[in-house]
Write a protein that holds these residues in place. Structure first.
Motif, mmCIF file in Angstrom:
data_model
loop_
_atom_site.group_PDB
_atom_site.id
_atom_site.type_symbol
_atom_site.label_atom_id
_atom_site.label_comp_id
_atom_site.label_asym_id
_atom_site.label_seq_id
_atom_site.Cartn_x
_atom_site.Cartn_y
_atom_site.Cartn_z
ATOM 1 N N VAL A 110 0.850 -1.179 0.000
ATOM 2 C CA VAL A 110 0.000 0.000 0.000
ATOM 3 C C VAL A 110 0.893 1.239 0.000
ATOM 4 O O VAL A 110 1.973 1.225 0.588
ATOM 5 C CB VAL A 110 -0.973 -0.016 1.205
ATOM 6 N N SER A 111 0.452 2.278 -0.720
ATOM 7 C CA SER A 111 1.238 3.508 -0.757
ATOM 8 C C SER A 111 0.316 4.710 -0.691
ATOM 9 O O SER A 111 -0.859 4.630 -1.051
ATOM 10 C CB SER A 111 2.088 3.575 -2.026
ATOM 11 N N ALA A 120 -2.690 5.128 4.677
ATOM 12 C CA ALA A 120 -1.995 3.849 4.446
ATOM 13 C C ALA A 120 -1.417 3.309 5.750
ATOM 14 O O ALA A 120 -1.469 2.103 6.009
ATOM 15 C CB ALA A 120 -0.886 4.035 3.406
ATOM 16 N N ALA A 121 -0.872 4.198 6.584
ATOM 17 C CA ALA A 121 -0.358 3.768 7.895
ATOM 18 C C ALA A 121 -1.488 3.194 8.737
ATOM 19 O O ALA A 121 -1.302 2.202 9.452
ATOM 20 C CB ALA A 121 0.315 4.941 8.609
ATOM 21 N N GLY A 122 -2.673 3.796 8.648
ATOM 22 C CA GLY A 122 -3.830 3.259 9.364
ATOM 23 C C GLY A 122 -4.179 1.859 8.903
ATOM 24 O O GLY A 122 -4.482 0.977 9.715
ATOM 25 N N LEU A 123 -4.111 1.621 7.585
ATOM 26 C CA LEU A 123 -4.381 0.275 7.063
ATOM 27 C C LEU A 123 -3.378 -0.732 7.592
ATOM 28 O O LEU A 123 -3.737 -1.845 7.968
ATOM 29 C CB LEU A 123 -4.364 0.264 5.537
ATOM 30 N N LEU A 124 -2.102 -0.348 7.621
ATOM 31 C CA LEU A 124 -1.078 -1.261 8.130
ATOM 32 C C LEU A 124 -1.349 -1.600 9.584
ATOM 33 O O LEU A 124 -1.149 -2.736 10.013
ATOM 34 C CB LEU A 124 0.318 -0.655 7.967
ATOM 35 N N GLU A 132 2.036 -6.365 3.077
ATOM 36 C CA GLU A 132 3.454 -6.732 3.186
ATOM 37 C C GLU A 132 4.360 -5.522 3.349
ATOM 38 O O GLU A 132 5.427 -5.614 3.935
ATOM 39 C CB GLU A 132 3.892 -7.579 2.003
ATOM 40 N N ARG A 133 3.919 -4.361 2.821
ATOM 41 C CA ARG A 133 4.761 -3.163 2.899
ATOM 42 C C ARG A 133 3.890 -1.927 2.734
ATOM 43 O O ARG A 133 2.925 -1.935 1.969
ATOM 44 C CB ARG A 133 5.812 -3.188 1.786
ATOM 45 N N ALA A 134 4.237 -0.869 3.444
ATOM 46 C CA ALA A 134 3.568 0.423 3.293
ATOM 47 C C ALA A 134 4.618 1.455 2.895
ATOM 48 O O ALA A 134 5.656 1.578 3.551
ATOM 49 C CB ALA A 134 2.884 0.836 4.587
ATOM 50 N N TYR A 135 4.355 2.158 1.801
ATOM 51 C CA TYR A 135 5.239 3.207 1.313
ATOM 52 C C TYR A 135 4.545 4.543 1.556
ATOM 53 O O TYR A 135 3.500 4.820 0.959
ATOM 54 C CB TYR A 135 5.519 3.022 -0.179
ATOM 55 N N LEU A 136 5.121 5.343 2.452
ATOM 56 C CA LEU A 136 4.548 6.626 2.816
ATOM 57 C C LEU A 136 5.429 7.724 2.233
ATOM 58 O O LEU A 136 6.645 7.702 2.417
ATOM 59 C CB LEU A 136 4.476 6.773 4.335
ATOM 60 N N TYR A 137 4.819 8.679 1.537
ATOM 61 C CA TYR A 137 5.558 9.759 0.889
ATOM 62 C C TYR A 137 5.145 11.094 1.507
ATOM 63 O O TYR A 137 3.995 11.504 1.361
ATOM 64 C CB TYR A 137 5.291 9.766 -0.624
ATOM 65 N N LYS A 167 7.707 -2.750 8.475
ATOM 66 C CA LYS A 167 7.035 -2.873 7.179
ATOM 67 C C LYS A 167 6.847 -1.527 6.483
ATOM 68 O O LYS A 167 6.191 -1.447 5.461
ATOM 69 C CB LYS A 167 5.654 -3.518 7.352
ATOM 70 N N VAL A 168 7.401 -0.453 7.054
ATOM 71 C CA VAL A 168 7.153 0.892 6.545
ATOM 72 C C VAL A 168 8.398 1.482 5.898
ATOM 73 O O VAL A 168 9.485 1.440 6.470
ATOM 74 C CB VAL A 168 6.688 1.831 7.685
ATOM 75 N N SER A 169 8.223 2.034 4.706
ATOM 76 C CA SER A 169 9.232 2.895 4.087
ATOM 77 C C SER A 169 8.650 4.301 4.164
ATOM 78 O O SER A 169 7.706 4.630 3.444
ATOM 79 C CB SER A 169 9.491 2.495 2.635
ATOM 80 N N ASN A 170 9.173 5.103 5.078
ATOM 81 C CA ASN A 170 8.656 6.440 5.361
ATOM 82 C C ASN A 170 9.545 7.456 4.648
ATOM 83 O O ASN A 170 10.503 7.957 5.210
ATOM 84 C CB ASN A 170 8.649 6.668 6.874
ATOM 85 N N LEU A 171 9.228 7.741 3.395
ATOM 86 C CA LEU A 171 10.066 8.568 2.532
ATOM 87 C C LEU A 171 9.672 10.040 2.633
ATOM 88 O O LEU A 171 8.492 10.378 2.548
ATOM 89 C CB LEU A 171 9.950 8.088 1.092
#
Length: 195
Positions: A110-111, A120-124, A132-137, A167-171
């Motif tokens: 999810v991104s 998306a963080a709420g979904l995670l 499997e992974r959350a990409y936050l921009y 599981k988070v990529s917090n970009l």
């Protein structure tokens, strides 16, 4: 949409892709479910990677012209808890539906950008076993912007976030400053990227 060339839509001024970018995107991705737009302002799309069949859920950030988005942004400031947002509740229901009808089978990534990353963080936090992974921009953190917000969520017995930070990529953009990305407590250590 099957059988429809997506390149003209990707070239539209609101998307702004160059001809080469639009062509590459169209060769690699297809829309697996029509864009979901909710009266609350929520907008989300499920994409499928053509070569693997893997599904990805993308959540749009704030559209400044949408009153629902402005209301959701105020919620970020006041309480910072995604599950208290009407947009999150609409997204949650749609994710359940997509899981039941096979649109989101097994695990997905999810991104989201800004408000979309917060959702998306709420979904995670709630669907951790199937994400499997959350990409936050440039996404805000949780727990709002004030100590009052933190006290309020604790008094109500509400957890601001209980996801797996691994599981988070917090970009976040390395250049400039982002008022939105600086709100709340980051759900994982921010990764500065050059833009």
């Amino acid at each position: 949409i099957p059988g429809v060339n997506p390149v003209p839509a990707l070239r539209d001024d609101s998307v702004g892709m160059s001809p080469a970018q639009a062509q590459r995107f169209a060769e690699r991705w297809r829309v697996a479910a029509p864009q979901f737009n909710h009266p609350s302002g929520l907008s989300a799309t499920v994409f499928e990677e053509v070569s693997t069949g893997k599904r990805y859920l993308a959540i749009r950030g704030t559209a400044s012209s949408d009153p629902g988005d402005i209301t959701a942004d105020l919620g970020i400031l006041l309480h910072g808890v995604p599950s208290l947002s009407s947009q999150y509740q609409a997204l949650r229901e749609r994710v359940f539906e997509w899981q039941l009808d096979g649109t989101l089978p097994g695990t997905v990534a999810v991104s989201g950008h800004s408000l979309g990353g917060w959702l998306a963080a709420g979904l995670l936090s709630e669907f951790g076993a199937t994400i499997e992974r959350a990409y936050l921009y440039n996404a805000p953190g949780v727990s709002g912007e004030s100590e009052i917000a933190s006290l309020m969520t604790r008094a109500l017995g509400i957890s601001a976030w209980s996801g797996d930070p691994a599981k988070v990529s917090n970009l976040r953009a390395a250049a400039g400053s982002s008022l939105i990305a600086g709100i709340g407590i980051p759900v994982s250590a921010p990764i500065a990227i050059e833009i």
